[in-house]
Design a protein around this motif. Sequence first.
Motif, PDB file in Angstrom:
ATOM      1  N   ARG A  32       0.882  -1.153   0.017  1.00 42.87           N
ATOM      2  CA  ARG A  32      -0.054  -0.039   0.065  1.00 42.87           C
ATOM      3  C   ARG A  32       0.822   1.160   0.048  1.00 42.87           C
ATOM      4  NH1 ARG A  32      -1.944   0.803   6.085  1.00 42.87           N
ATOM      5  NH2 ARG A  32      -0.353  -0.418   7.140  1.00 42.87           N
ATOM      6  N   THR A  33       0.401   2.215  -0.546  1.00 47.76           N
ATOM      7  CA  THR A  33       1.061   3.581  -0.501  1.00 47.76           C
ATOM      8  C   THR A  33       0.496   4.506   0.647  1.00 47.76           C
ATOM      9  OG1 THR A  33       1.371   3.360  -2.770  1.00 47.76           O
ATOM     10  CG2 THR A  33       1.849   5.604  -1.811  1.00 47.76           C
ATOM     11  N   LEU A  34       1.229   5.053   1.316  1.00 49.70           N
ATOM     12  CA  LEU A  34       0.893   5.839   2.226  1.00 49.70           C
ATOM     13  C   LEU A  34       1.236   7.538   2.009  1.00 49.70           C
ATOM     14  CD1 LEU A  34       2.234   3.804   5.326  1.00 49.70           C
ATOM     15  CD2 LEU A  34       0.203   3.919   4.589  1.00 49.70           C
ATOM     16  N   ARG A  35      -0.043   8.396   2.551  1.00 48.66           N
ATOM     17  CA  ARG A  35       0.257   9.695   2.318  1.00 48.66           C
ATOM     18  C   ARG A  35       1.605  10.248   3.174  1.00 48.66           C
ATOM     19  NH1 ARG A  35      -4.598   8.786   3.225  1.00 48.66           N
ATOM     20  NH2 ARG A  35      -4.617  10.180   5.129  1.00 48.66           N
ATOM     21  N   ASP A  36       2.242  11.420   2.950  1.00 50.61           N
ATOM     22  CA  ASP A  36       3.092  12.026   3.733  1.00 50.61           C
ATOM     23  C   ASP A  36       2.533  12.459   5.092  1.00 50.61           C
ATOM     24  OD1 ASP A  36       5.700  12.980   4.380  1.00 50.61           O
ATOM     25  OD2 ASP A  36       4.900  15.231   3.733  1.00 50.61           O
ATOM     26  N   GLY A  37       3.336  11.699   6.243  1.00 51.79           N
ATOM     27  CA  GLY A  37       2.475  12.216   7.599  1.00 51.79           C
ATOM     28  C   GLY A  37       1.555  11.281   8.032  1.00 51.79           C
ATOM     29  N   GLU A  38       1.220  10.222   7.219  1.00 49.02           N
ATOM     30  CA  GLU A  38       0.245   9.166   7.609  1.00 49.02           C
ATOM     31  C   GLU A  38       0.882   8.348   8.828  1.00 49.02           C
ATOM     32  OE1 GLU A  38      -2.682   5.660   5.855  1.00 49.02           O
ATOM     33  OE2 GLU A  38      -1.872   7.074   4.562  1.00 49.02           O
ATOM     34  N   ILE A  39      -0.029   7.973   9.800  1.00 46.79           N
ATOM     35  CA  ILE A  39       0.592   7.511  11.090  1.00 46.79           C
ATOM     36  C   ILE A  39       0.171   5.863  10.596  1.00 46.79           C
ATOM     37  CG2 ILE A  39       0.017   7.042  13.549  1.00 46.79           C
ATOM     38  CD1 ILE A  39      -0.466   9.678  13.730  1.00 46.79           C
ATOM     39  N   LEU A  40       1.051   4.839  10.678  1.00 42.53           N
ATOM     40  CA  LEU A  40       1.030   3.602  10.723  1.00 42.53           C
ATOM     41  C   LEU A  40       0.309   2.865  11.814  1.00 42.53           C
ATOM     42  CD1 LEU A  40       4.355   2.596   9.155  1.00 42.53           C
ATOM     43  CD2 LEU A  40       2.409   2.575   7.852  1.00 42.53           C
ATOM     44  N   PHE A  41       0.889   3.356  13.061  1.00 40.41           N
ATOM     45  CA  PHE A  41       0.347   2.693  14.288  1.00 40.41           C
ATOM     46  C   PHE A  41       0.828   3.732  15.460  1.00 40.41           C
ATOM     47  CE2 PHE A  41       4.191   0.388  13.387  1.00 40.41           C
ATOM     48  CZ  PHE A  41       4.958   0.464  14.491  1.00 40.41           C
ATOM     49  N   GLU A  43       1.902   4.140  19.633  1.00 37.90           N
ATOM     50  CA  GLU A  43       2.745   3.418  20.747  1.00 37.90           C
ATOM     51  C   GLU A  43       1.531   2.815  21.526  1.00 37.90           C
ATOM     52  OE1 GLU A  43       5.398   4.117  24.693  1.00 37.90           O
ATOM     53  OE2 GLU A  43       4.768   5.555  23.553  1.00 37.90           O
ATOM     54  N   GLY A  44       1.566   1.415  21.980  1.00 40.32           N
ATOM     55  CA  GLY A  44       0.799   0.519  22.682  1.00 40.32           C
ATOM     56  C   GLY A  44      -0.316  -0.432  21.834  1.00 40.32           C
ATOM     57  N   GLU A  45      -0.417   0.038  20.598  1.00 38.03           N
ATOM     58  CA  GLU A  45      -1.281  -0.691  19.549  1.00 38.03           C
ATOM     59  C   GLU A  45      -0.477  -2.003  19.444  1.00 38.03           C
ATOM     60  OE1 GLU A  45      -3.450   2.835  17.127  1.00 38.03           O
ATOM     61  OE2 GLU A  45      -1.898   1.657  16.155  1.00 38.03           O
ATOM     62  N   THR A  46      -1.213  -3.106  19.006  1.00 38.54           N
ATOM     63  CA  THR A  46      -0.905  -4.302  18.440  1.00 38.54           C
ATOM     64  C   THR A  46      -0.807  -4.417  17.188  1.00 38.54           C
ATOM     65  OG1 THR A  46      -1.597  -5.313  20.609  1.00 38.54           O
ATOM     66  CG2 THR A  46      -1.256  -7.012  18.664  1.00 38.54           C
ATOM     67  N   SER A  47       0.114  -4.982  16.422  1.00 42.49           N
ATOM     68  CA  SER A  47       0.029  -4.994  15.207  1.00 42.49           C
ATOM     69  C   SER A  47       0.549  -6.483  14.513  1.00 42.49           C
ATOM     70  CB  SER A  47       1.263  -4.134  14.564  1.00 42.49           C
ATOM     71  OG  SER A  47       1.298  -4.227  12.880  1.00 42.49           O
ATOM     72  N   THR A  48      -0.151  -7.066  13.397  1.00 39.85           N
ATOM     73  CA  THR A  48       0.296  -8.191  12.917  1.00 39.85           C
ATOM     74  C   THR A  48       0.962  -8.152  11.667  1.00 39.85           C
ATOM     75  OG1 THR A  48      -1.781  -8.494  11.941  1.00 39.85           O
ATOM     76  CG2 THR A  48      -1.671  -9.332  14.053  1.00 39.85           C
ATOM     77  N   GLU A  49       1.200  -6.743  11.237  1.00 41.91           N
ATOM     78  CA  GLU A  49       2.009  -6.563  10.026  1.00 41.91           C
ATOM     79  C   GLU A  49       3.661  -6.734  10.047  1.00 41.91           C
ATOM     80  OE1 GLU A  49      -0.694  -3.815   7.530  1.00 41.91           O
ATOM     81  OE2 GLU A  49      -0.176  -2.734   9.375  1.00 41.91           O
ATOM     82  N   LEU A  50       4.095  -7.006   8.816  1.00 42.16           N
ATOM     83  CA  LEU A  50       5.486  -6.779   8.675  1.00 42.16           C
ATOM     84  C   LEU A  50       5.729  -5.520   7.631  1.00 42.16           C
ATOM     85  CD1 LEU A  50       8.557  -7.903   8.815  1.00 42.16           C
ATOM     86  CD2 LEU A  50       7.865  -9.002   6.911  1.00 42.16           C
ATOM     87  N   ILE A  51       6.404  -4.673   7.979  1.00 44.52           N
ATOM     88  CA  ILE A  51       6.436  -3.406   7.081  1.00 44.52           C
ATOM     89  C   ILE A  51       7.564  -3.021   6.434  1.00 44.52           C
ATOM     90  CG2 ILE A  51       5.920  -0.937   6.732  1.00 44.52           C
ATOM     91  CD1 ILE A  51       3.855  -1.265   9.001  1.00 44.52           C
ATOM     92  N   MET A  52       7.842  -3.316   5.134  1.00 47.05           N
ATOM     93  CA  MET A  52       9.018  -2.988   4.216  1.00 47.05           C
ATOM     94  C   MET A  52       8.936  -1.750   3.697  1.00 47.05           C
ATOM     95  SD  MET A  52      10.951  -5.337   1.601  1.00 47.05           S
ATOM     96  CE  MET A  52      12.487  -4.518   0.698  1.00 47.05           C
ATOM     97  N   ILE A  53       9.995  -0.978   3.689  1.00 50.45           N
ATOM     98  CA  ILE A  53       9.871   0.243   3.196  1.00 50.45           C
ATOM     99  C   ILE A  53      10.212   0.200   1.726  1.00 50.45           C
ATOM    100  CG2 ILE A  53      10.644   2.908   3.142  1.00 50.45           C
ATOM    101  CD1 ILE A  53      10.821   2.421   6.420  1.00 50.45           C
TER     102      ILE A  53
END
Length: 80
Positions: A32-41, A43-53
Amino acid sequence: MAEDLDLEEKLMQVAFSEVRETSPEIFAKLGRTLRDGEILFQEGETSTELIMIVSGMCRITKVIGGEERVLAVLKAGEIL
């Protein structure tokens, strides 16, 4: 110890650069493409994603004493 981390980081970059170069359809389907400044997650949130830039960069920040501080800046090829 720092040398081991450098080696591990370089190996990960090589491994994922192979995937990126040979499988653009994977990134088109799952990426997916993110906008400049978009928040991925946050602190304290649980994630199941592996993010590669793939391109651009990502800032890791934390509010400390009421002030936002940059903890790290990740660039293309890096993973979080």
